[in-house]
Design an enzyme around this catalytic site. Structure first.
Site, PDB file in Angstrom:
ATOM      1  N   SER A   9      -0.194 -10.157   1.788  1.00  0.00           N
ATOM      2  CA  SER A   9       1.252 -10.910   1.084  1.00  0.00           C
ATOM      3  C   SER A   9       2.007  -9.812   2.030  1.00  0.00           C
ATOM      4  CB  SER A   9       1.306  -9.520   0.130  1.00  0.00           C
ATOM      5  OG  SER A   9       0.457  -8.588   0.179  1.00  0.00           O
ATOM      6  N   GLU A  11       6.345  -8.997   2.995  1.00  0.00           N
ATOM      7  CA  GLU A  11       7.615  -8.317   2.775  1.00  0.00           C
ATOM      8  C   GLU A  11       8.730  -8.561   3.984  1.00  0.00           C
ATOM      9  OE1 GLU A  11       7.163  -4.111   1.556  1.00  0.00           O
ATOM     10  OE2 GLU A  11       9.095  -4.250   2.829  1.00  0.00           O
ATOM     11  N   ASP A 102      15.532   6.346  -1.587  1.00  0.00           N
ATOM     12  CA  ASP A 102      15.763   7.014  -1.035  1.00  0.00           C
ATOM     13  C   ASP A 102      17.898   7.307  -0.710  1.00  0.00           C
ATOM     14  OD1 ASP A 102      13.653   8.084   0.737  1.00  0.00           O
ATOM     15  OD2 ASP A 102      13.944   6.826   1.240  1.00  0.00           O
ATOM     16  N   PHE A 209      12.174   3.762  13.066  1.00  0.00           N
ATOM     17  CA  PHE A 209      11.505   3.956  11.611  1.00  0.00           C
ATOM     18  C   PHE A 209      10.891   5.078  11.322  1.00  0.00           C
ATOM     19  CE2 PHE A 209      11.310   0.452   8.686  1.00  0.00           C
ATOM     20  CZ  PHE A 209      12.121  -0.229   8.747  1.00  0.00           C
ATOM     21  N   HIS A 259      -0.015  -5.725   3.381  1.00  0.00           N
ATOM     22  CA  HIS A 259       0.806  -6.361   3.229  1.00  0.00           C
ATOM     23  C   HIS A 259       1.628  -6.172   4.074  1.00  0.00           C
ATOM     24  CE1 HIS A 259       3.945  -6.590   0.325  1.00  0.00           C
ATOM     25  NE2 HIS A 259       4.739  -6.190   0.932  1.00  0.00           N
TER      26      HIS A 259
HETATM   27  C1  FAD Z   1       5.544  -0.362  -0.144  1.00  0.00           C
HETATM   28  C2  FAD Z   1       6.637  -0.120   0.382  1.00  0.00           C
HETATM   29  C3  FAD Z   1       7.984  -0.698  -0.132  1.00  0.00           C
HETATM   30  C4  FAD Z   1       9.133   0.012  -0.287  1.00  0.00           C
HETATM   31  N1  FAD Z   1      10.150  -0.672  -0.931  1.00  0.00           N
HETATM   32  C5  FAD Z   1      11.193  -0.314  -0.496  1.00  0.00           C
HETATM   33  C6  FAD Z   1      12.694  -0.722  -1.406  1.00  0.00           C
HETATM   34  O1  FAD Z   1      12.651  -1.506  -1.464  1.00  0.00           O
HETATM   35  N2  FAD Z   1      13.507   0.475  -1.472  1.00  0.00           N
HETATM   36  C7  FAD Z   1      13.779   1.195  -0.594  1.00  0.00           C
HETATM   37  O2  FAD Z   1      15.287   1.715  -0.997  1.00  0.00           O
HETATM   38  N3  FAD Z   1      12.449   1.795  -0.845  1.00  0.00           N
HETATM   39  C8  FAD Z   1      11.903   1.362  -0.088  1.00  0.00           C
HETATM   40  N4  FAD Z   1      10.569   1.952   0.507  1.00  0.00           N
HETATM   41  C9  FAD Z   1      10.730   3.822   0.382  1.00  0.00           C
HETATM   42  C10 FAD Z   1      10.370   4.718  -0.527  1.00  0.00           C
HETATM   43  O3  FAD Z   1      11.380   4.120  -1.216  1.00  0.00           O
HETATM   44  C11 FAD Z   1      10.860   5.412   0.117  1.00  0.00           C
HETATM   45  O4  FAD Z   1       9.484   5.949   0.697  1.00  0.00           O
HETATM   46  C12 FAD Z   1      11.173   7.083  -0.868  1.00  0.00           C
HETATM   47  O5  FAD Z   1      11.407   8.041  -0.255  1.00  0.00           O
HETATM   48  C13 FAD Z   1       9.931   7.720  -1.727  1.00  0.00           C
HETATM   49  O6  FAD Z   1       9.449   6.061  -2.678  1.00  0.00           O
HETATM   50  P1  FAD Z   1       8.037   6.322  -3.812  1.00  0.00           P
HETATM   51  O7  FAD Z   1       8.216   5.227  -4.522  1.00  0.00           O
HETATM   52  O8  FAD Z   1       7.038   6.429  -2.940  1.00  0.00           O
HETATM   53  O9  FAD Z   1       8.449   7.509  -4.955  1.00  0.00           O
HETATM   54  P2  FAD Z   1       7.891   8.787  -4.924  1.00  0.00           P
HETATM   55  O10 FAD Z   1       6.194   8.615  -6.003  1.00  0.00           O
HETATM   56  O11 FAD Z   1       8.246   9.621  -6.138  1.00  0.00           O
HETATM   57  O12 FAD Z   1       7.837   9.911  -4.501  1.00  0.00           O
HETATM   58  C14 FAD Z   1       8.470  10.593  -3.464  1.00  0.00           C
HETATM   59  C15 FAD Z   1       8.115  11.888  -3.198  1.00  0.00           C
HETATM   60  O13 FAD Z   1       8.105  12.665  -4.134  1.00  0.00           O
HETATM   61  C16 FAD Z   1       7.312  13.789  -5.005  1.00  0.00           C
HETATM   62  N5  FAD Z   1       6.856  13.442  -6.316  1.00  0.00           N
HETATM   63  C17 FAD Z   1       6.788  12.221  -6.741  1.00  0.00           C
HETATM   64  N6  FAD Z   1       6.417  12.696  -8.822  1.00  0.00           N
HETATM   65  C18 FAD Z   1       6.780  13.579  -8.267  1.00  0.00           C
HETATM   66  C19 FAD Z   1       7.448  14.857  -8.779  1.00  0.00           C
HETATM   67  N7  FAD Z   1       6.732  15.169 -10.588  1.00  0.00           N
HETATM   68  N8  FAD Z   1       6.669  16.536  -8.813  1.00  0.00           N
HETATM   69  C20 FAD Z   1       7.341  16.599  -8.062  1.00  0.00           C
HETATM   70  N9  FAD Z   1       7.724  15.875  -6.709  1.00  0.00           N
HETATM   71  C21 FAD Z   1       6.971  14.641  -6.727  1.00  0.00           C
HETATM   72  C22 FAD Z   1       6.106  13.154  -4.044  1.00  0.00           C
HETATM   73  O14 FAD Z   1       5.545  14.177  -3.238  1.00  0.00           O
HETATM   74  C23 FAD Z   1       6.806  12.362  -2.831  1.00  0.00           C
HETATM   75  O15 FAD Z   1       7.140  13.284  -2.005  1.00  0.00           O
HETATM   76  C24 FAD Z   1       9.621   1.358  -0.031  1.00  0.00           C
HETATM   77  C25 FAD Z   1       7.861   2.007   0.139  1.00  0.00           C
HETATM   78  C26 FAD Z   1       6.784   1.625   0.369  1.00  0.00           C
HETATM   79  C27 FAD Z   1       5.027   2.305   1.099  1.00  0.00           C
END
Ligand code: FAD
Length: 278
Positions: A9, A11, A102, A209, A259
């Site tokens: 895929s 992005e 973020d 990045f 991806h």
């Molecule tokens: C494939 C991919 C696509 C992305 N697309 C986008 C996008 O479209 N838009 C964008 O803004 N960003 C995007 N990102 C970046 C992403 O939003 C950031 O990396 C962000 O900092 C973390 O998102 P996450 O969904 O992994 O967060 P989470 O899974 O919530 O994790 C974030 C942090 O919180 C910690 N954490 C999670 N749950 C808990 C809990 N219950 N208690 C304590 N700590 C916890 C984790 O260990 C981690 O350090 C993408 C990243 C990837 C890999």
């Protein structure tokens, strides 16, 4: 022969100018004949690209191509995310990439959701099995994670909340990926963990990045890239060799899919794809 069961895929991000729209159209035209399983489109924190994400996804679908919008929860309210889900649903979209996102620097309001696992739970609660949900995974661990063990536990939470598959942050060190996959399997995770791949467009862009997202550039790659200075052609030629070899090794060792983070630029992704015979 490429294995058709693997998911390949790409992005994009929503373009912000008429030139960006034209550039993205050209990228799609170049990539469409390669038949990616889907084109995903990123989503800005707090819904900042909400309309751009949706319109880009709809444009891709109008061309007969499968598209999956991202959705991120940081800075958003339950109500606003409910609206986004309803909007996606009303357009018949069935595949999402669900993220925390973020907060922009200086922003204080995290909104109603703290973590992506909360968002995944909310999507399941609101829409049942309507969406196939992808989540993010970090083979080299998320930069804010307190420890590798915590980060793994937090990844497992997202799967338990209802994720169907995951896409990793990009990496250049395949051992980190396989170590992470094995650790997940030991925790009972069975969903596919697709490898995120970053073609190398520019040395400075990659360094910037990587500093932000915590993906390590191995020293030998960094040194080689630094040595090319402003010679973009050599950076890209070297990057193509390195990233193609990484992908070939991952495929040989049984990765469930790749991806590609295209940064809206098709040529390197297309070249890697062709070299791999996908
Ligand atoms: C494939 C991919 C696509 C992305 N697309 C986008 C996008 O479209 N838009 C964008 O803004 N960003 C995007 N990102 C970046 C992403 O939003 C950031 O990396 C962000 O900092 C973390 O998102 P996450 O969904 O992994 O967060 P989470 O899974 O919530 O994790 C974030 C942090 O919180 C910690 N954490 C999670 N749950 C808990 C809990 N219950 N208690 C304590 N700590 C916890 C984790 O260990 C981690 O350090 C993408 C990243 C990837 C890999």
């Amino acid at each position: 022969m490429p294995d058709k069961r693997k998911v390949y895929s790409v992005e994009f991000y929503p373009p912000r100018s008429p030139e960006g729209v034209a550039k993205l159209r050209a990228a799609r035209t170049e990539l469409a004949p390669l038949k990616p399983a889907f084109f995903s489109v990123t989503f800005g924190a707090g819904g900042s690209t909400r309309e751009g994400t949706l319109s880009t996804v709809l444009e891709i679908r109008d061309e007969g191509l499968p598209a999956a919008p991202h959705i991120s929860c940081i800075g958003g309210s339950r109500e606003s995310l409910r609206d986004v889900l309803a909007q996606y649903r009303s357009h018949g979209i069935r595949h999402l990439v669900a993220l925390r996102g973020d907060l922009p620097s200086g922003a204080a309001d995290v909104g109603d959701f703290r973590y992506a696992s909360d968002l995944v739970g909310f999507i399941r609660q609101e829409t049942g099995d309507w969406f196939h949900i992808d989540v993010a995974a970090y083979p080299e661990y998320h930069p804010q994670a307190r420890s590798s063990g915590d980060d793994l536990t937090n990844f497992v939470r997202k799967v338990e909340a209802g994720a169907d598959s995951a896409i990793t942050q990009y990496f250049f060190n395949a051992d980190a990926y396989w170590h992470f996959v094995e650790a997940c399997a030991a925790r009972g995770v069975t969903v596919p963990i697709v490898a995120g791949i970053m073609p190398i467009l520019s040395a400075s862009g990659l360094a910037r990045f990587s500093d932000n997202c915590g993906a390590e550039i191995p020293r030998w790659i960094r040194k080689k890239l630094e040595g090319f200075g402003d010679d973009t052609a050599s950076v890209r030629a070297f990057g193509l060799d390195v990233v193609t070899a990484l992908c070939a090794g991952l495929i040989e060792d049984g990765v469930p899919g790749l991806h590609f983070y295209t940064l809206n630029s098709a040529s390197l992704t297309a070249k890697i794809w062709q070299r791999l015979g996908l």
